[in-house]
Design an enzyme around this catalytic site. Structure first.
Site, PDB file in Angstrom:
ATOM      1  CD1 TRP A 151      -0.148  -1.556   3.106  1.00 21.70           C
ATOM      2  CD2 TRP A 151       0.654   0.532   3.294  1.00 21.70           C
ATOM      3  NE1 TRP A 151       0.672  -1.520   4.217  1.00 21.70           N
ATOM      4  CE2 TRP A 151       1.171  -0.238   4.350  1.00 21.70           C
ATOM      5  CE3 TRP A 151       1.025   1.881   3.218  1.00 21.70           C
ATOM      6  CZ2 TRP A 151       2.034   0.284   5.317  1.00 21.70           C
ATOM      7  CZ3 TRP A 151       1.893   2.394   4.177  1.00 21.70           C
ATOM      8  CH2 TRP A 151       2.386   1.603   5.206  1.00 21.70           C
ATOM      9  CE  LYS A 175      -3.028  -9.345  -2.572  1.00 25.50           C
ATOM     10  NZ  LYS A 175      -3.590  -8.173  -1.881  1.00 25.50           N
ATOM     11  N   PRO A 176      -3.573  -5.910  -5.694  1.00 29.53           N
ATOM     12  CG  PRO A 176      -5.087  -4.143  -5.979  1.00 29.53           C
ATOM     13  CD  PRO A 176      -4.815  -5.573  -6.402  1.00 29.53           C
ATOM     14  CB  ALA A 177      -2.099  -3.272  -0.385  1.00 28.16           C
ATOM     15  CD  GLU A 251      12.665  -5.264  -5.382  1.00 25.80           C
ATOM     16  OE1 GLU A 251      13.228  -4.833  -4.355  1.00 25.80           O
ATOM     17  OE2 GLU A 251      13.264  -5.438  -6.449  1.00 25.80           O
ATOM     18  CG  LEU A 252      11.167  -9.760   0.256  1.00 25.04           C
ATOM     19  CD1 LEU A 252      11.739 -11.063   0.781  1.00 25.04           C
ATOM     20  CD2 LEU A 252       9.669  -9.895   0.004  1.00 25.04           C
ATOM     21  NE  ARG A 279      10.731   8.742  -2.132  1.00 20.04           N
ATOM     22  CZ  ARG A 279      10.898   7.513  -2.619  1.00 20.04           C
ATOM     23  NH1 ARG A 279      11.596   6.620  -1.954  1.00 20.04           N
ATOM     24  NH2 ARG A 279      10.382   7.188  -3.778  1.00 20.04           N
ATOM     25  CD  GLU A 382      10.541  -2.830   6.683  1.00 17.79           C
ATOM     26  OE1 GLU A 382       9.703  -3.744   6.684  1.00 17.79           O
ATOM     27  OE2 GLU A 382      10.758  -2.109   5.704  1.00 17.79           O
TER      28      GLU A 382
HETATM   29  P1  NAP Z   1       2.632  -7.137   3.481  1.00 18.59           P
HETATM   30  O1  NAP Z   1       1.792  -7.274   4.684  1.00 18.59           O
HETATM   31  O2  NAP Z   1       3.687  -8.142   3.233  1.00 18.59           O
HETATM   32  O3  NAP Z   1       1.631  -7.075   2.237  1.00 18.59           O
HETATM   33  C1  NAP Z   1       2.073  -6.883   0.920  1.00 18.59           C
HETATM   34  C2  NAP Z   1       1.052  -7.464  -0.025  1.00 18.59           C
HETATM   35  O4  NAP Z   1       1.021  -8.880   0.143  1.00 18.59           O
HETATM   36  C3  NAP Z   1      -0.376  -6.974   0.221  1.00 18.59           C
HETATM   37  O5  NAP Z   1      -1.031  -6.865  -1.006  1.00 18.59           O
HETATM   38  C4  NAP Z   1      -0.948  -8.106   1.058  1.00 18.59           C
HETATM   39  O6  NAP Z   1      -2.339  -8.181   1.062  1.00 18.59           O
HETATM   40  C5  NAP Z   1      -0.315  -9.297   0.368  1.00 18.59           C
HETATM   41  N1  NAP Z   1      -0.333 -10.533   1.149  1.00 18.59           N
HETATM   42  C6  NAP Z   1      -0.229 -10.690   2.482  1.00 18.59           C
HETATM   43  N2  NAP Z   1      -0.317 -11.997   2.804  1.00 18.59           N
HETATM   44  C7  NAP Z   1      -0.473 -12.674   1.632  1.00 18.59           C
HETATM   45  C8  NAP Z   1      -0.623 -14.046   1.305  1.00 18.59           C
HETATM   46  N3  NAP Z   1      -0.627 -15.008   2.227  1.00 18.59           N
HETATM   47  N4  NAP Z   1      -0.768 -14.378   0.014  1.00 18.59           N
HETATM   48  C9  NAP Z   1      -0.762 -13.423  -0.941  1.00 18.59           C
HETATM   49  N5  NAP Z   1      -0.635 -12.108  -0.685  1.00 18.59           N
HETATM   50  C10 NAP Z   1      -0.485 -11.736   0.591  1.00 18.59           C
HETATM   51  O7  NAP Z   1       3.370  -5.729   3.442  1.00 18.59           O
HETATM   52  P2  NAP Z   1       2.726  -4.284   3.637  1.00 18.59           P
HETATM   53  O8  NAP Z   1       2.543  -4.052   5.089  1.00 18.59           O
HETATM   54  O9  NAP Z   1       1.561  -4.083   2.745  1.00 18.59           O
HETATM   55  O10 NAP Z   1       3.890  -3.368   3.044  1.00 18.59           O
HETATM   56  C11 NAP Z   1       4.964  -2.989   3.809  1.00 18.59           C
HETATM   57  C12 NAP Z   1       6.166  -3.880   3.555  1.00 18.59           C
HETATM   58  O11 NAP Z   1       6.510  -3.812   2.172  1.00 18.59           O
HETATM   59  C13 NAP Z   1       7.376  -3.406   4.304  1.00 18.59           C
HETATM   60  O12 NAP Z   1       8.062  -4.508   4.837  1.00 18.59           O
HETATM   61  C14 NAP Z   1       8.219  -2.740   3.233  1.00 18.59           C
HETATM   62  O13 NAP Z   1       9.578  -2.701   3.508  1.00 18.59           O
HETATM   63  C15 NAP Z   1       7.906  -3.579   2.051  1.00 18.59           C
HETATM   64  N6  NAP Z   1       8.190  -2.858   0.801  1.00 18.59           N
HETATM   65  C16 NAP Z   1       9.286  -3.241   0.094  1.00 18.59           C
HETATM   66  C17 NAP Z   1       9.617  -2.575  -1.068  1.00 18.59           C
HETATM   67  C18 NAP Z   1      10.811  -2.985  -1.859  1.00 18.59           C
HETATM   68  O14 NAP Z   1      10.879  -2.623  -3.028  1.00 18.59           O
HETATM   69  N7  NAP Z   1      11.764  -3.722  -1.307  1.00 18.59           N
HETATM   70  C19 NAP Z   1       8.820  -1.511  -1.519  1.00 18.59           C
HETATM   71  C20 NAP Z   1       7.709  -1.140  -0.764  1.00 18.59           C
HETATM   72  C21 NAP Z   1       7.409  -1.841   0.407  1.00 18.59           C
HETATM   73  P3  NAP Z   1      -3.113  -8.172   2.500  1.00 18.59           P
HETATM   74  O15 NAP Z   1      -2.759  -6.874   3.130  1.00 18.59           O
HETATM   75  O16 NAP Z   1      -4.528  -8.342   2.175  1.00 18.59           O
HETATM   76  O17 NAP Z   1      -2.602  -9.304   3.329  1.00 18.59           O
END
Ligand code: NAP
Length: 479
Positions: A151, A175-177, A251-252, A279, A382
């Site tokens: 998101w 599949k977006p957030a 990309e984690l 940012r 984080e």
């Molecule tokens: P997240 O909880 O891992 O969720 C990311 C995406 O994965 C969401 O669309 C989420 O949907 C989905 N997801 C979660 N569980 C899933 C499953 N079992 N199967 C399939 N999809 C699933 O992360 P977030 O809180 O949205 O984003 C923050 C994280 O992203 C941070 O750790 C950040 O560092 C990382 N990030 C990394 C980069 C990069 O380029 N390295 C860039 C931006 C962000 P749901 O919310 O519905 O579960």
């Protein structure tokens, strides 16, 4: 709020979820529901996958120029709608409008960059060493791809995946957030307008991510997973991908060190800190998480950073002059509160911020903590919020060791006026990216990605398209 479709985008049509379910989208600045969007069930995802699989063969046969021109048109449409899209991002994600405009430009740039890359997919022709076989080496799209986005940059994380997939000739299920589905739906409408054939991009918004994605990953028809999100979820998806040997790009998360040496230009370092920390309200994988500042300048740096952070205006992103919007949701803010409380309990001094304001919205003030104890939880978590945690250090070996003492390795920042030290330290850091005297590394023309548990593969740059391409080697006897 701009008018965007609220349904699933499958096979080029806007459709409701099969069971008619919808889910709310909130404005994090007010807590109010903006609208409802379709909430896909597993059977909807299967239909999206069917559409992607069916479209793959014809799409792979389109000319690179045709794919390039679709992306170029999409780039121009996105830029032409900057205001509309910026308001959309701000309303569902919270970032101030000025930052949202920046994200629109950044997101559009991935379409332009990959429109340029689409026509530069090259093969080779040669003879193998024994002289008896000709080798023709070609490239082909990896195939139907599942794209999962977070998101925090709802437009740019979409275009960073859609751009190379389109350029390479892959079809997609995106599949977006669930917090930010509208930006992806807006992108789907734009790509349709730009001429993307039906079925090439399918978007399933859902609150049931696991139920919707796992069957696709295990089903054997999806050939590629491109995921951006947390390390915990990434690890789970790698395991699910193993069964069907699905190619993954990951990309984690990050835990970026921000290192200021005693010979740094402190004006430059404080400017860099403001960018690397603030940012996106600190909600970025690239956000500086641990500030290591040489003990001879720690107090000076901390005071100057606190003065700059304290001058920022916090409020709803739509208001003029606001620098810091709300965090994404109550859970995100609660995590920041807990991490700050833990650091303070272990002896950190609060120079500015540190307490949650009353009232609606998920606001948290810009916060500077110094004398942070290395055992504090935020050293290995984080923060994802506007909190700068500062520690002193005494020498180069020590700081390199401490910076590397984490399972993550996405990005870091080094501030020094010494060229040799800048390069020497960067080479020793276990990181995919380093900002030298700058707090910003992201650029569509550069390979973005991490090492260790921050990810696999790269997005953007010349290598970004490779993630969506396979090799095919043809062997032909010389006759
Ligand atoms: P997240 O909880 O891992 O969720 C990311 C995406 O994965 C969401 O669309 C989420 O949907 C989905 N997801 C979660 N569980 C899933 C499953 N079992 N199967 C399939 N999809 C699933 O992360 P977030 O809180 O949205 O984003 C923050 C994280 O992203 C941070 O750790 C950040 O560092 C990382 N990030 C990394 C980069 C990069 O380029 N390295 C860039 C931006 C962000 P749901 O919310 O519905 O579960």
């Amino acid at each position: 709020m701009p008018d965007v479709p609220k349904q699933l985008f499958i096979g080029g049509s806007w459709v409701d979820a099969a069971d008619g379910a919808t889910m709310p989208v909130d404005n994090p600045a007010t807590g109010e529901i903006i609208c409802h969007v379709a909430d896909a069930a597993p059977q909807d995802a299967q239909l999206a996958e069917d559409a992607a699989v069916q479209a793959q063969e014809d799409w792979a046969r389109t000319s690179p120029r045709a794919r390039s021109e679709i992306l170029r048109r999409a780039y121009e449409i996105v830029l032409g709608r900057t205001e509309e899209l910026a308001h959309l991002v701000t309303s569902e994600m919270g970032k101030p409008l000025a930052e949202a405009r920046g994200e629109v430009a950044y997101a559009a740039e991935f379409f332009r960059w990959f429109s340029e890359e689409a026509v530069r997919i090259e093969g080779s022709y040669g003879t193998l060493p024994d002289g008896r076989i000709r080798m023709l080496l070609g490239r082909r799209p990896v195939g139907p791809s599942l794209l999962i986005t977070p998101w925090n940059f709802p437009l740019a994380m979409g275009t960073r995946k859609i751009g190379p997939a389109v350029a390479a000739g892959c079809t997609m299920v995106l599949k977006p957030a669930p917090q930010t589905p509208l930006s992806s739906l807006a992108l789907a409408a734009i790509l349709k307008e730009a001429g993307l054939p039906d079925g090439v991009l399918n978007v399933v918004t859902t609150s049931r991510a696991g139920q919707v994605c796992e069957p696709l990953l295990r089903g054997g028809r999806i050939r590629k997973l491109s995921f951006t999100g947390s390390t915990a979820v990434g690890r789970l998806l790698i395991a699910q991908s193993a069964e069907g040997v699905v190619r993954t790009s990951m990309e984690l998360g990050g835990n970026a060190p921000f290192i200021v040496f005693e010979d740094a230009d402190l004006d430059v370092a404080v400017d860099g800190a403001m960018t690397a920390k603030m940012r996106n309200m600190g909600e970025a994988c690239t956000a500086a998480n641990r500030f290591f500042v040489h003990r001879s300048v720690t107090e000076k740096f901390a005071q100057r950073l606190a003065a700059r952070m304290g001058a920022l205006v916090v409020g709803p992103g739509t208001q003029d002059r606001v620098d810091v919007g709300p965090l994404i949701d109550v859970a995100g803010r609660a995590k920041v509160e807990e991490l700050v409380a833990d650091a303070v309990e272990r002896g950190a001094r609060v120079l500015i911020g540190g307490s949650t304001p009353k009232g609606p919205g998920c606001f948290y003030p810009p916060t500077v903590l110094t004398d942070v104890d290395p055992s504090s939880r935020l050293m290995d978590t984080e923060i994802f919020g506007p909190v700068a945690a500062i520690l002193g250090f005494d020498d180069e070996d020590e700081v390199v060791h401490r910076a590397n003492a984490t399972t993550w390795g996405l990005v870091g920042y080094v501030f020094t006026e010494g060229l040799n030290r800048a390069l020497r330290v960067s080479e020793r850091l276990e990181l995919g990216m380093v900002g030298l005297n700058t707090g910003l590394v992201s650029n569509p023309a550069a390979p973005f990605g991490g090492v260790k548990q921050s990810g696999l593969g790269r997005e953007g740059g010349r290598v970004g398209i490779e993630e969506f391409l396979e090799y095919q080697y043809l062997a032909m006897p010389v006759r």
